[in-house]
Write a protein that holds these residues in place. Sequence first.
Motif: not given
Length: 508
Positions: A420-446
């Motif tokens: 149950y706790q793993s599912l909660k953490v995984s759901a939160e990390n699912l959204h956070t990981s997308q934000d991290i990926l978008d920011s990292a991609y923009d930073a690299f291109k810049a």
Amino acid sequence: MADLRDGFGFSGACKKRQTSLVGCIFVVALIGLLANVQICYGFEPRSHDPLFQLSGVPLSPASAMMASPVASHGCTDMPEATYTLLDVVENALCHNPKTRAAWANVKAQAAQVGVAKAAYLPTLTGSVQAIKDHSTSQGTNVVPFYIASDSSYHNDTLTLNWVLYDFGLRSATVDNAEKMLASAMASQDNVLQTVFATAVKDYYSALVAQKNIQATTEIEAEAKRVLDAAIVRVQKGVAAISDQLQAKTAYSQAVFNRNKAEGDWQSALGTLAIDMGQRPDDSVVLIESDNPAIPESEMVRSVGELLQSAQKAHPALVAARADMEAAQANEQMVRAQGRPSISLVGRYNANNQSQSSGVGQPYIGANGRDRYVGVQVDVPFFEGFSRTYKIRTAQAQVEGKEANLADVELQVAVGVWTSYQSLKVSAENLHTSQDILDSAYDAFKAAESRYQKGVTNILEVLTTQTALANAQQQRIQAIANWQNARIQLAASVGRLELSYLVNAMKSR
């Protein structure tokens, strides 16, 4: 079965037909012979189960694919060309040795129930002897004599034994066997759930490894572009040679990571092939499935409700409770073994052995007949205190099964809580990981653009490139963790079914 029972109720039939004991015994013998013929030669589909003990046992393979009537194609012997998540799970349920062993255990325990119930039926034993006899007799007392005899004769015996009352021994034995069967069936269910969940976990691990190859290949290409840009800048004299060397190091590291990702992918595919009962070097090509969904009611329920549901329905707990009840029945069986038993016994014997009227007299042909019927009472007066220690052993086994049940309850609770706790953490990390990926991609291109314009140094580019690689791997892992966590939650509650994956495939 009714005919069989009527046949064994020979006492009433004998009274009605006024037949002899010998005739009754032979009626029973004929019934037993016919039953044995059916068992040996299989004239009927149920001939291997004369007491119908397998009729209530769920059929395998893999309990009819986890009781799902909508499986894609069921069990197949030929390897697949490609594997979706559903294909992986079906093949694991069908071909994993653990599922086959669990089913074999269920069949063995069902047969033990038949053995226990067979004790209510009479036993009939036949013995036939064909003898060639040579004997001599001589004497020298008053009248010398010498007699030699060569004879052939047979001795036929038919013995009946029917336990009429045993003060609860047979009922306790049947109870013990039925509880052991219930435990075996629950254990089989638990094995299926475990194999199901393991196959899902290893599928997503292989899928993560497969996607990591794509990600590391892209990072390698990005590192090559950065290296090329550094070489150009060094050749133009606008950058130090250290920029080229650092870019070359980053590129080599990217190649190293791609090679490692390919090795991890092959290892993950080998593990997945073993889950499906195949060789690790068999070809396994994965197709990514849409996200499998578990029922919304499972997703929104509180952890307390999930724990309560698991305590009632988890197959590991069902098996542990059945084991405890079987141990209790075994204690009653051990106690009953020290009690008297009352049996109906009958015997018929026929022989044609030659007889002599006395010493020195010749042997003459003779026919003998012997028959009796009676009631036998067996009373175990003293067994050297072995019964006392057998009872104490059975009591200790009950205590052990009770402790095991308590341990399984804790393990199931821990599994539900963790999932149950793993599912909660995984759901939160699912959204956070997308934000991290978008920011990292923009930073690299810049940073890449700034370096090509000469505004920044190579360190900024390499730093953002490393951050992008990590963000891509985190994103891939986050998606797989979230997908796997939902299946693992259903498995920890004990409600994992193949229909979860089938419904997901239909919704594509």
